[in-house]
Design an enzyme around this catalytic site. Sequence first.
Site, PDB file in Angstrom:
ATOM      1  CD  GLU A 142      -3.120  -0.973   0.362  1.00 29.71           C
ATOM      2  OE1 GLU A 142      -3.245   0.070  -0.302  1.00 29.71           O
ATOM      3  OE2 GLU A 142      -3.928  -1.930   0.299  1.00 29.71           O
ATOM      4  CG  ASP A 287      -5.915  -7.064  -7.757  1.00 29.60           C
ATOM      5  OD1 ASP A 287      -4.872  -7.357  -7.133  1.00 29.60           O
ATOM      6  OD2 ASP A 287      -6.805  -6.353  -7.273  1.00 29.60           O
ATOM      7  CD  GLU A 395     -15.287  -4.108  -2.663  1.00 30.03           C
ATOM      8  OE1 GLU A 395     -15.422  -3.112  -3.404  1.00 30.03           O
ATOM      9  OE2 GLU A 395     -14.185  -4.490  -2.230  1.00 30.03           O
ATOM     10  CD  GLU A 429      -9.181  -0.686  -8.239  1.00 29.04           C
ATOM     11  OE1 GLU A 429     -10.321  -0.236  -7.990  1.00 29.04           O
ATOM     12  OE2 GLU A 429      -8.259  -0.678  -7.417  1.00 29.04           O
TER      13      GLU A 429
END
Length: 462
Positions: A142, A287, A395, A429
């Site tokens: 992060e 991902d 989500e 995204e």
Amino acid sequence: MRPVLSSWAFALCLTSCCGSVLPHSGTPSYNYFTSAEHPLAVEEDRVSSGPNIDISNEERASAVKDAFTFAFNNYWELCKGQDELLPVTNACGNSRNHWGASAIDALSTALIMGIRPIVAEILEYIPTIDFTTTATHVSLFETTIRYLAGMLSAYDLLQGPLSELSSNPAAVESLLAQSKSLADSLKFAFDTPTGIPANDIFFTTRSTGGATSNGLATTGSLQLEWQRLSDLTGDPEYSILAQKAETYLLNPQPAWAEPFPGLVGTRIDITNGLFLDATGGWNGGDDSFYEYLLKMYVYDSSRYGNYSDRWILAADSTMEHLVSHPSSRPQLTFLASFADTSFVNSSQHLTCFDGGSFLLGGQVFDKKEYIDFGLALVKGCRATYEQTATRIGPEQFSWNTSAIMPDQADFFENSGFYITNPSYALRPEVLESFYYAFRITGELRFLLNVCFSLVFDNPKPL
Ligand SMILES: *[C@@H]1O[C@H](CO)[C@@H](O)[C@H](O)[C@H]1NC(C)=O
Ligand SMILES: *[C@@H]1O[C@H](CO)[C@@H](O)[C@H](O)[C@H]1NC(C)=O
Ligand SMILES: *[C@@H]1O[C@H](CO)[C@@H](O)[C@H](O)[C@H]1NC(C)=O
């Protein structure tokens, strides 16, 4: 909630362009999104339907900038130096080590929008951050994708195409110095038997909390930032650390951890470099490993041929094995995930970067098959936006016919999916994918619906 993070989404809603991946050398090797078949010129008359179609591009852009300025100014007034404003209570949060995450995140957005006063405020603030200390645990991943990427991308923009937006060269130089300071504080994470970093680390004790494994995405989404830092500073150390970790992902062992060519498991043992499972796909946790394979090649195709080989293997396996059409609306295309060689018919908002990855791959490798598949994935994600009450995608969603909740049976029949987690976490995204689809096809409908849902009142479906 991280209010200013959504500013990135706002930036993409502008129809102006700015590449998110700067080529390493002076001239880009590819004409991204400008193929002859899909000319870039966007004419208003191509917008045949959609919400508030009469609004001009200028009005759209200024509404988006106003929303960004409103969010930023309130954050700055109430929470300057802290990570986020909590907009319901006007309290401040520090979910990212109390270094001012929203400000760093907002800098490249403010640059792309050309908002000088905000750029100046953030540039003045960054040299005051002490990246060497924090009381709370640090996520290597992060911190890399938010702080390092935010500062390095701003540095590149201010040294390059947007240099006229700052008259404070010392503050611009500080972006690089602060990036180096942060990476120097983080790099002990790589001090493991294999060189695969621990993700969760503690500055106070310089410890990795006894971690014995790391994830695919958290290991494989560091390379662009750490490589760029090496290229800008001339110090190869950062690149060497990140590339060493990546070798285990590019050459996955044991063989069963790669059930389809290029598609690998999710957790890796950092003591011996072996994968611990064969569960994966393009969802959260896996991902951006796939995203970075391609973007590293875009960044420098001469050094990262291995990365593109792995992306192509994964992309081809995905088109062959993970493509999934819901039984109630087979015209939609989603991606299943896998557990060994069985499939799971569910997906996530996060996964909606997949269309963009195929679109970018199609441009890079000049392969129409990837473009067509990417557009199908974008349309699938757009469908998850169009069908909800808010016109914002969920989500998590599913099209597994064995597990439909009774109260969503009708919704599944109409929509092709049902909602398994209805929250929205300001995820950008999907916008990157929609933006690529817009750039490739010139069709504003790929952008407008979602932008109006997020930015404007009273959105309507196409
Ligand atoms: C990349 O490919 C070359 C040639 O196949 C190989 O020698 C090299 O070890 C590979 N690098 C990585 C990081 O896997
Ligand atoms: C999962 O999706 C595939 C289509 O991609 C379909 O053939 C299969 O029946 C689905 N399984 C379940 C349980 O929904
Ligand atoms: C569908 O859901 C059931 C029950 O949770 C699960 O056992 C099965 O593996 C799922 N199948 C697919 C294809 O998602």
